[in-house]
Design an enzyme around this catalytic site. Structure first.
Site, PDB file in Angstrom:
ATOM      1  N   SER A   1       0.784  -1.240   0.000  1.00  0.00           N
ATOM      2  CA  SER A   1       0.000   0.000   0.000  1.00  0.00           C
ATOM      3  C   SER A   1       0.813   1.284   0.000  1.00  0.00           C
ATOM      4  O   SER A   1       0.498   2.230   0.723  1.00  0.00           O
ATOM      5  CB  SER A   1      -0.986   0.026   1.170  1.00  0.00           C
TER       6      SER A   1
ATOM      7  N   GLU B   1      -8.378   7.430  -5.739  1.00  0.00           N
ATOM      8  CA  GLU B   1      -7.752   6.291  -6.426  1.00  0.00           C
ATOM      9  C   GLU B   1      -8.716   5.726  -7.483  1.00  0.00           C
ATOM     10  O   GLU B   1      -8.326   5.415  -8.602  1.00  0.00           O
ATOM     11  CB  GLU B   1      -7.355   5.218  -5.410  1.00  0.00           C
TER      12      GLU B   1
ATOM     13  N   ASP C   1      -7.171  -0.651   2.111  1.00  0.00           N
ATOM     14  CA  ASP C   1      -5.822  -0.095   2.259  1.00  0.00           C
ATOM     15  C   ASP C   1      -5.857   1.290   2.897  1.00  0.00           C
ATOM     16  O   ASP C   1      -5.127   1.580   3.841  1.00  0.00           O
ATOM     17  CB  ASP C   1      -5.125   0.000   0.894  1.00  0.00           C
TER      18      ASP C   1
ATOM     19  N   TYR D   1      -7.164  -6.731 -11.726  1.00  0.00           N
ATOM     20  CA  TYR D   1      -7.914  -6.413 -10.504  1.00  0.00           C
ATOM     21  C   TYR D   1      -9.337  -5.970 -10.878  1.00  0.00           C
ATOM     22  O   TYR D   1     -10.321  -6.473 -10.332  1.00  0.00           O
ATOM     23  CB  TYR D   1      -7.191  -5.286  -9.753  1.00  0.00           C
TER      24      TYR D   1
HETATM   25  C1  GLA Z   1      -5.648  -4.140  -3.142  1.00  0.00           C
HETATM   26  C2  GLA Z   1      -6.809  -3.161  -3.050  1.00  0.00           C
HETATM   27  C3  GLA Z   1      -7.652  -3.431  -1.810  1.00  0.00           C
HETATM   28  C4  GLA Z   1      -8.059  -4.901  -1.726  1.00  0.00           C
HETATM   29  C5  GLA Z   1      -6.855  -5.818  -1.946  1.00  0.00           C
HETATM   30  C6  GLA Z   1      -7.236  -7.255  -2.053  1.00  0.00           C
HETATM   31  O1  GLA Z   1      -4.757  -3.949  -2.083  1.00  0.00           O
HETATM   32  O2  GLA Z   1      -6.336  -1.832  -3.032  1.00  0.00           O
HETATM   33  O3  GLA Z   1      -8.789  -2.591  -1.816  1.00  0.00           O
HETATM   34  O4  GLA Z   1      -9.081  -5.186  -2.638  1.00  0.00           O
HETATM   35  O5  GLA Z   1      -6.133  -5.476  -3.118  1.00  0.00           O
HETATM   36  O6  GLA Z   1      -7.754  -7.731  -0.855  1.00  0.00           O
END
Ligand code: GLA
Length: 392
Positions: A129, A163, A175, A225
């Site tokens: 993060s 974001e 995060d 994602y």
């Molecule tokens: C990333 C995203 C989060 C979450 C994770 C998976 O870190 O930013 O919001 O979805 O992936 O758990």
């Protein structure tokens, strides 16, 4: 923690010493998610913790409506006008603070001109993060400069929105929430639909959390994602044949899901949804076993989480799987899993303190032999969320 004095000197060498305004210092951590992966945007539970390292931000107001952006991590520097903030691919990392400024302005905050220097201790793209950390520290600092006392949950929400909308990544709230709301020696049990949360003391006794960075460059992670997110939405839409009011997969119990899953037409979509429902259940089971101090059972749940992310959600890949397999073979390891979005990034393992050295040595060696990549390891403590640092 970064060397604040050295950063102040760097700031002065970039922006000069002459100013009527004070130089202020803020910090936001990175995060590691202990269990509950790809559940946040499905309205489920997550269980992250803030790290003791993150992003330090030095900021000083200026009166000409300009914003200076510099970082000790990247050569790219920018100066922008506060009145025309726009996304530009060529502007690289500076799009993160720009996204926050834009989001604050959309909310009617009058962001002052300022000079900023960031220093990040989180490896970029490692899944710890670094983006949420820079977003949250920027939002918190600029709100403070604008004369407000920032509400940390609002800071998390507006950072997530920046974001989603400015950067175009459809991330959930985990995060930004963890980075804003972290608490020393505690993990956070967060219900992502309602944002109800609880700080849970993480009593790991003789065990340490060890993060392993695969150092795999993550390609196409944002599009993969967003694809997973769309598949979850597809599952909800199919399941509405059985549950017309359903909004999010997180609203279903395991039994409800199992009784209705044949309504999901596509096999892949069904497996994605199964991961989400079972992973949420694993977070709740984790709370029970941790309350009983049963770290071995928690380790098993961590393992189950990884295996499901590998087989059902398919977001691991050879590097993460290799590292996790090697970790589980080391005596003294209770559990090991990927953490974050996946497709590279980091693993987190629960390792007996006497086995940490051997762990780093053996996992590093096996990982290098099988992938040709060199891993990094961080034995981690759990730290606090975003704050202003008071330094003389
Ligand atoms: C990333 C995203 C989060 C979450 C994770 C998976 O870190 O930013 O919001 O979805 O992936 O758990």
């Amino acid at each position: 923690m970064a060397d604040i004095q050295a950063l102040k000197e760097r700031f002065i060498s970039l922006y000069g010493a002459d100013s009527a305004f004070p130089l202020r210092v803020f910090h936001a951590p990175g995060r590691v998610n202990l269990i509950g992966e790809h559940t946040d945007y499905n309205g489920g539970y997550v269980f992250p913790a803030a790290l003791t390292f993150g992003t330090t931000m030095l900021v000083r107001e200026r009166s000409d409506g300009q914003v200076g952006l510099a970082s000790t991590n990247f050569p790219l520097r920018k100066q922008i006008s506060i009145s025309s903030v726009a996304f530009d691919t060529e502007d690289g990392w500076t799009n993160y603070p720009k996204g926050i400024i834009r989001e604050l302005q959309l909310r009617g905050v009058s962001v002052p001109g300022c000079d900023i220097l960031y220093s990040g201790a989180i490896p970029n793209g490692s899944g710890l993060s670094s983006s949420a950390s820079i977003e949250v520290v920027t939002a918190f600092a600029l709100l403070t400069l604008a004369g407000q006392t920032p509400d940390k949950i609002e800071v998390a929400l507006l950072s997530q929105k920046a974001e989603n909308e400015f950067m175009g990544v459809q991330c959930g709230i985990m995060d930004q929430f963890a980075v804003a709301m972290g608490k020393k020696e505690h993990a956070i049990l967060l219900m992502c639909d309602t944002l109800e949360y609880k700080h849970v003391p993480f009593r790991s006794g003789e065990y340490r959390l060890v993060i392993g960075n695969t150092n795999k460059q993550r390609g196409l992670v944002d599009s993969k994602y967003n694809e997973r997110r769309a598949q979850c939405e597809q599952a909800v839409s199919d399941l509405r044949a059985k549950f017309p009011e359903l909004r999010l997969l997180g609203q279903l119990t395991r039994d409800q899901f199992n009784g209705a899953k044949h309504a999901i037409a596509d096999d892949t979509v069904r497996r994605r949804a199964q991961h989400v429902v079972e992973e949420i259940d694993r977070v709740l089971q984790s709370m029970k076993v941790l309350e009983q101090g049963d770290l071995a059972a928690f380790g098993q749940l961590m393992n189950g989480s990884h295996d499901s992310l590998r087989d059902l959600y398919e977001v691991t890949g050879v590097e993460l799987d290799t590292m996790v397999d090697a970790a589980r073979r080391v005596p003294g390891v209770l559990g090991s899993r990927m953490t974050g979005a996946g497709f590279g990034g980091c693993t987190v393992s629960l390792v007996h303190r006497d086995a940490v050295e051997r762990f780093i040595d053996e996992v590093g060696r096996v990982y290098r032999a099988k992938t040709g990549l060199t891993a990094d390891f961080y034995v981690c403590d759990i730290g606090d969320g975003v704050q202003e640092l008071t330094t003389a």
